[in-house]
Design a protein around this motif. Structure first.
Motif, PDB file in Angstrom:
ATOM      1  N   ALA A 282      19.684  22.560 -11.482  1.00  0.00           N
ATOM      2  CA  ALA A 282      20.248  22.250 -10.171  1.00  0.00           C
ATOM      3  C   ALA A 282      20.244  20.760  -9.850  1.00  0.00           C
ATOM      4  O   ALA A 282      20.832  20.356  -8.847  1.00  0.00           O
ATOM      5  CB  ALA A 282      19.475  23.002  -9.087  1.00  0.00           C
ATOM      6  N   CYS A 283      19.605  19.936 -10.663  1.00  0.00           N
ATOM      7  CA  CYS A 283      19.446  18.514 -10.334  1.00  0.00           C
ATOM      8  C   CYS A 283      20.712  17.733 -10.685  1.00  0.00           C
ATOM      9  O   CYS A 283      21.062  17.603 -11.864  1.00  0.00           O
ATOM     10  CB  CYS A 283      18.250  17.932 -11.081  1.00  0.00           C
ATOM     11  N   PRO A 284      21.415  17.188  -9.697  1.00  0.00           N
ATOM     12  CA  PRO A 284      22.679  16.489  -9.964  1.00  0.00           C
ATOM     13  C   PRO A 284      22.535  15.251 -10.842  1.00  0.00           C
ATOM     14  O   PRO A 284      23.360  15.009 -11.716  1.00  0.00           O
ATOM     15  CB  PRO A 284      23.176  16.123  -8.565  1.00  0.00           C
TER      16      PRO A 284
ATOM     17  N   CYS B 252       8.289  20.724  -3.406  1.00  0.00           N
ATOM     18  CA  CYS B 252       8.644  22.114  -3.152  1.00  0.00           C
ATOM     19  C   CYS B 252      10.112  22.339  -3.519  1.00  0.00           C
ATOM     20  O   CYS B 252      10.998  21.632  -3.026  1.00  0.00           O
ATOM     21  CB  CYS B 252       8.409  22.452  -1.687  1.00  0.00           C
ATOM     22  N   ASP B 253      10.365  23.326  -4.374  1.00  0.00           N
ATOM     23  CA  ASP B 253      11.742  23.483  -4.858  1.00  0.00           C
ATOM     24  C   ASP B 253      12.672  24.158  -3.844  1.00  0.00           C
ATOM     25  O   ASP B 253      13.830  24.447  -4.160  1.00  0.00           O
ATOM     26  CB  ASP B 253      11.779  24.207  -6.200  1.00  0.00           C
ATOM     27  N   VAL B 254      12.183  24.322  -2.609  1.00  0.00           N
ATOM     28  CA  VAL B 254      13.089  24.753  -1.549  1.00  0.00           C
ATOM     29  C   VAL B 254      14.217  23.740  -1.361  1.00  0.00           C
ATOM     30  O   VAL B 254      15.282  24.070  -0.842  1.00  0.00           O
ATOM     31  CB  VAL B 254      12.331  24.969  -0.218  1.00  0.00           C
ATOM     32  N   VAL B 255      13.994  22.498  -1.798  1.00  0.00           N
ATOM     33  CA  VAL B 255      15.031  21.471  -1.658  1.00  0.00           C
ATOM     34  C   VAL B 255      16.282  21.830  -2.461  1.00  0.00           C
ATOM     35  O   VAL B 255      17.357  21.275  -2.229  1.00  0.00           O
ATOM     36  CB  VAL B 255      14.511  20.086  -2.080  1.00  0.00           C
ATOM     37  N   PHE B 256      16.139  22.752  -3.412  1.00  0.00           N
ATOM     38  CA  PHE B 256      17.296  23.278  -4.128  1.00  0.00           C
ATOM     39  C   PHE B 256      17.590  24.726  -3.746  1.00  0.00           C
ATOM     40  O   PHE B 256      18.392  25.392  -4.393  1.00  0.00           O
ATOM     41  CB  PHE B 256      17.101  23.149  -5.646  1.00  0.00           C
ATOM     42  N   GLY B 257      16.927  25.183  -2.681  1.00  0.00           N
ATOM     43  CA  GLY B 257      17.125  26.553  -2.239  1.00  0.00           C
ATOM     44  C   GLY B 257      17.659  26.662  -0.825  1.00  0.00           C
ATOM     45  O   GLY B 257      17.868  27.759  -0.321  1.00  0.00           O
TER      46      GLY B 257
ATOM     47  N   ASP C  97       0.797  -1.227   0.000  1.00  0.00           N
ATOM     48  CA  ASP C  97       0.000   0.000   0.000  1.00  0.00           C
ATOM     49  C   ASP C  97       0.828   1.274   0.000  1.00  0.00           C
ATOM     50  O   ASP C  97       0.278   2.374  -0.044  1.00  0.00           O
ATOM     51  CB  ASP C  97      -0.954   0.016   1.196  1.00  0.00           C
ATOM     52  N   LYS C  98       2.141   1.159   0.061  1.00  0.00           N
ATOM     53  CA  LYS C  98       2.973   2.376   0.075  1.00  0.00           C
ATOM     54  C   LYS C  98       4.340   2.077  -0.540  1.00  0.00           C
ATOM     55  O   LYS C  98       4.801   0.939  -0.555  1.00  0.00           O
ATOM     56  CB  LYS C  98       3.141   2.880   1.508  1.00  0.00           C
ATOM     57  N   ILE C  99       4.957   3.138  -1.038  1.00  0.00           N
ATOM     58  CA  ILE C  99       6.317   3.038  -1.569  1.00  0.00           C
ATOM     59  C   ILE C  99       7.103   4.251  -1.076  1.00  0.00           C
ATOM     60  O   ILE C  99       6.530   5.276  -0.675  1.00  0.00           O
ATOM     61  CB  ILE C  99       6.351   2.947  -3.115  1.00  0.00           C
ATOM     62  N   LYS C 100       8.406   4.125  -1.109  1.00  0.00           N
ATOM     63  CA  LYS C 100       9.287   5.231  -0.735  1.00  0.00           C
ATOM     64  C   LYS C 100      10.102   5.636  -1.964  1.00  0.00           C
ATOM     65  O   LYS C 100      10.527   4.774  -2.743  1.00  0.00           O
ATOM     66  CB  LYS C 100      10.227   4.806   0.402  1.00  0.00           C
ATOM     67  N   PHE C 101      10.304   6.937  -2.136  1.00  0.00           N
ATOM     68  CA  PHE C 101      11.208   7.382  -3.196  1.00  0.00           C
ATOM     69  C   PHE C 101      11.995   8.592  -2.712  1.00  0.00           C
ATOM     70  O   PHE C 101      11.626   9.262  -1.754  1.00  0.00           O
ATOM     71  CB  PHE C 101      10.451   7.693  -4.493  1.00  0.00           C
ATOM     72  N   ALA C 102      13.110   8.838  -3.372  1.00  0.00           N
ATOM     73  CA  ALA C 102      13.994   9.929  -2.956  1.00  0.00           C
ATOM     74  C   ALA C 102      14.824  10.405  -4.134  1.00  0.00           C
ATOM     75  O   ALA C 102      14.976   9.700  -5.137  1.00  0.00           O
ATOM     76  CB  ALA C 102      14.907   9.467  -1.816  1.00  0.00           C
ATOM     77  N   PHE C 103      15.370  11.592  -3.989  1.00  0.00           N
ATOM     78  CA  PHE C 103      16.309  12.148  -4.969  1.00  0.00           C
ATOM     79  C   PHE C 103      17.441  12.809  -4.194  1.00  0.00           C
ATOM     80  O   PHE C 103      17.325  13.083  -2.992  1.00  0.00           O
ATOM     81  CB  PHE C 103      15.616  13.171  -5.876  1.00  0.00           C
ATOM     82  N   ALA C 104      18.525  13.068  -4.856  1.00  0.00           N
ATOM     83  CA  ALA C 104      19.675  13.708  -4.224  1.00  0.00           C
ATOM     84  C   ALA C 104      19.648  15.201  -4.493  1.00  0.00           C
ATOM     85  O   ALA C 104      19.478  15.638  -5.643  1.00  0.00           O
ATOM     86  CB  ALA C 104      20.982  13.110  -4.753  1.00  0.00           C
ATOM     87  N   ASP C 105      19.820  16.001  -3.437  1.00  0.00           N
ATOM     88  CA  ASP C 105      19.912  17.452  -3.624  1.00  0.00           C
ATOM     89  C   ASP C 105      21.328  17.826  -4.043  1.00  0.00           C
ATOM     90  O   ASP C 105      22.165  16.961  -4.325  1.00  0.00           O
ATOM     91  CB  ASP C 105      19.432  18.200  -2.380  1.00  0.00           C
ATOM     92  N   ILE C 106      21.628  19.100  -4.069  1.00  0.00           N
ATOM     93  CA  ILE C 106      22.914  19.558  -4.583  1.00  0.00           C
ATOM     94  C   ILE C 106      24.081  19.081  -3.723  1.00  0.00           C
ATOM     95  O   ILE C 106      25.211  18.943  -4.201  1.00  0.00           O
ATOM     96  CB  ILE C 106      22.933  21.109  -4.714  1.00  0.00           C
ATOM     97  N   ASP C 107      23.822  18.790  -2.447  1.00  0.00           N
ATOM     98  CA  ASP C 107      24.867  18.291  -1.552  1.00  0.00           C
ATOM     99  C   ASP C 107      24.949  16.771  -1.538  1.00  0.00           C
ATOM    100  O   ASP C 107      25.777  16.202  -0.818  1.00  0.00           O
ATOM    101  CB  ASP C 107      24.619  18.797  -0.125  1.00  0.00           C
ATOM    102  N   GLY C 108      24.080  16.110  -2.304  1.00  0.00           N
ATOM    103  CA  GLY C 108      24.056  14.657  -2.294  1.00  0.00           C
ATOM    104  C   GLY C 108      23.235  14.076  -1.174  1.00  0.00           C
ATOM    105  O   GLY C 108      23.258  12.867  -0.944  1.00  0.00           O
TER     106      GLY C 108
END
Length: 452
Positions: free
Chosen positions: A113-115, A50-55, A16-27
């Motif tokens: 900004a996406c590594p 929210c693009d604060v993840v790159f801000g 019923d659920k999955i997890k996902f993630a991405f790397a920000d500019i610091d990895g």
């Protein structure tokens, strides 16, 4: 599995659920757990983030110098897309399905900004030249008998390392914590991060893991996931792991060396190997190495991204300080390994374990290809002996501020990575310098508090 196979698998397993993630500019991995319906609904159009993840920086402090996002834009959502080829399950979290994502847009116009998107673009360029890029990254890190709470209570001082003493390649020290040690190897394997080797390094409580080599995108995915995975597995054993480049001035730093080679498209021939060359190096290999040597001063922050990175790059600490290369020499910035046709490769030794693997590999591949495209000759002679004393081709900048300003003014960096990425990345590095400059350190307190 393709999209339909994954959807079917989720239904059959009643997940019923999955997890996902991405790397920000610091990895740093940023992500969330979502309902299976939201997962299915977003596979085509993506997921708003929210693009604060790159801000913001690694401490979630908003960088007020970023052009991409900020209070001036209202921090809108950017569309994040899951890469289905990254599917795996997390064995230490009830095998919850997990995916990596990035901000590569459907129309090909990536978020600068996406590594991971940056590495995908450079990889596409590499493959258009007829090459298959084979990469791997190895990491050293320190382990502590601490918790997040104890770190705060101790103000990050007087920390207890997992084991005492300097025991490199020790079977004894790993047997002392064998449950943790074998959990690392076995759980990482189950998580799709096969290790070539795992052992202690020189230092109290320090381990090193070398990941099996693969296509550069998969290699970078594995490297990004390894760091968080090790931290999570360590938590289960009452242990904390740090990938700081240099956590203690009296101990060796932690490397994150990048190994690389170029093969033909069907991966039947290592194009870096030439049997009748004195160093077993093909002309392609020499051009590639010449490109890395030439570009290094222009892109150093991608290998050494933090204030702390430069504490590792000091003489006699198993990290390079000069722009040098040699065959089987661990004092130089670039080490050629030519033991056999299948394993002939280049090791870029500048990166520490604090690197963002997507950016470190992008820097290595792009600068190597720069040498290939421009047929740069390998005019710098191989270092004989101690690379720390071979300064005739220059030294590596000793701090992030100088390195970031050099990259900021570099036409080479902009040619390799584009205006959008360079402007964003350099701004984040200069922000890091600004945050450090205004801080009062323990060194200052100990030196000046009483006597001045």
């Amino acid at each position: 599995m393709d999209e339909q196979q994954i959807i079917t698998w989720l239904k059959e397993k009643n997940i019923d659920k999955i997890k996902f993630a991405f790397a920000d500019i610091d990895g740093v991995l940023r992500g969330k757990v979502i309902h299976h319906k939201k997962f299915a609904d977003g596979l085509q159009k993506g997921y708003g983030f929210c693009d604060v993840v790159f801000g913001w920086d690694s401490s979630d402090v908003c960088n007020n110098n970023i052009e991409l996002t900020g209070w001036h834009t209202g921090y809108p959502d950017q569309i994040c897309r899951i890469d289905l080829s990254t599917f795996r399950t997390i064995p230490w979290q009830d095998n919850i399905p997990f995916f990596l994502a990035d901000f590569s847009k459907a129309d090909g116009n990536d978020l600068p900004a996406c590594p991971r998107s940056l590495l995908k673009r450079i990889t596409k360029d590499c493959e258009s030249l007829g090459f298959y890029p084979e990469f791997a990254q190895e990491f050293e890190w320190f382990n502590f008998r601490e918790t997040p709470q104890s770190l705060q209570e101790k103000s990050f001082t007087n920390l207890e390392t997992l084991t005492p003493g300097m025991f490199g390649y020790s079977l004894l020290r790993t047997s002392e914590n064998s449950d943790f040690y074998y959990d690392l190897f076995n759980l990482l394997m189950q998580f799709g991060i096969p290790l070539e080797g795992l052992h202690t390094e020189t230092g109290p409580g320090v381990y090193e893991a070398a990941i099996l080599h693969d296509h550069v995108i998969e290699a970078a995915d594995r490297a990004v996931l390894l760091k968080t995975a090790i931290k999570e597995i360590a938590y289960r054993h009452g242990i904390m792991a740090t990938f700081m480049a240099k956590w203690n001035e009296n101990l060796p730093g932690c490397g994150g060396h990048v190994h690389q080679s170029l093969w033909n498209k069907d991966k039947t021939e290592n194009l870096f190997y030439k049997a009748d060359d004195a160093n077993k190096m093909s002309d392609l290999h020499k051009h590639y190495l010449a490109g890395q040597l030439y570009c290094l001063p222009h892109i150093l922050p991608m290998y050494a991204p933090t204030i702390n990175s430069y504490k590792r790059l000091v003489e006699g600490a198993w990290a390079p300080t000069t722009i040098t290369w040699a065959v089987e020499n661990r004092t130089t910035a670039f080490r050629v390994i030519n033991t056999s046709p299948a394993y002939t490769r280049l090791e870029t030794r500048i990166p520490g374990s604090d690197t963002n693997p997507y950016l470190a590999m992008a820097a290595a591949l792009a600068s190597g290809l720069y040498g290939v495209k421009n047929k740069l000759s390998l005019d710098i002679p191989a270092t004989a002996g101690n690379g720390y004393h071979d300064t005739k081709n220059g030294v590596i900048p000793s701090n992030l501020l100088d390195a970031a300003n050099m990259m900021k003014d570099s036409k080479i960096a902009r040619e390799l990575f584009g205006e959008g990425f360079v402007n964003h990345f350099v701004t984040t590095r200069l922000w890091e310098c600004k945050q450090f400059a205004k801080s009062v350190t323990d060194w200052e307190l100990k030196r000046y508090f009483e006597i001045i």
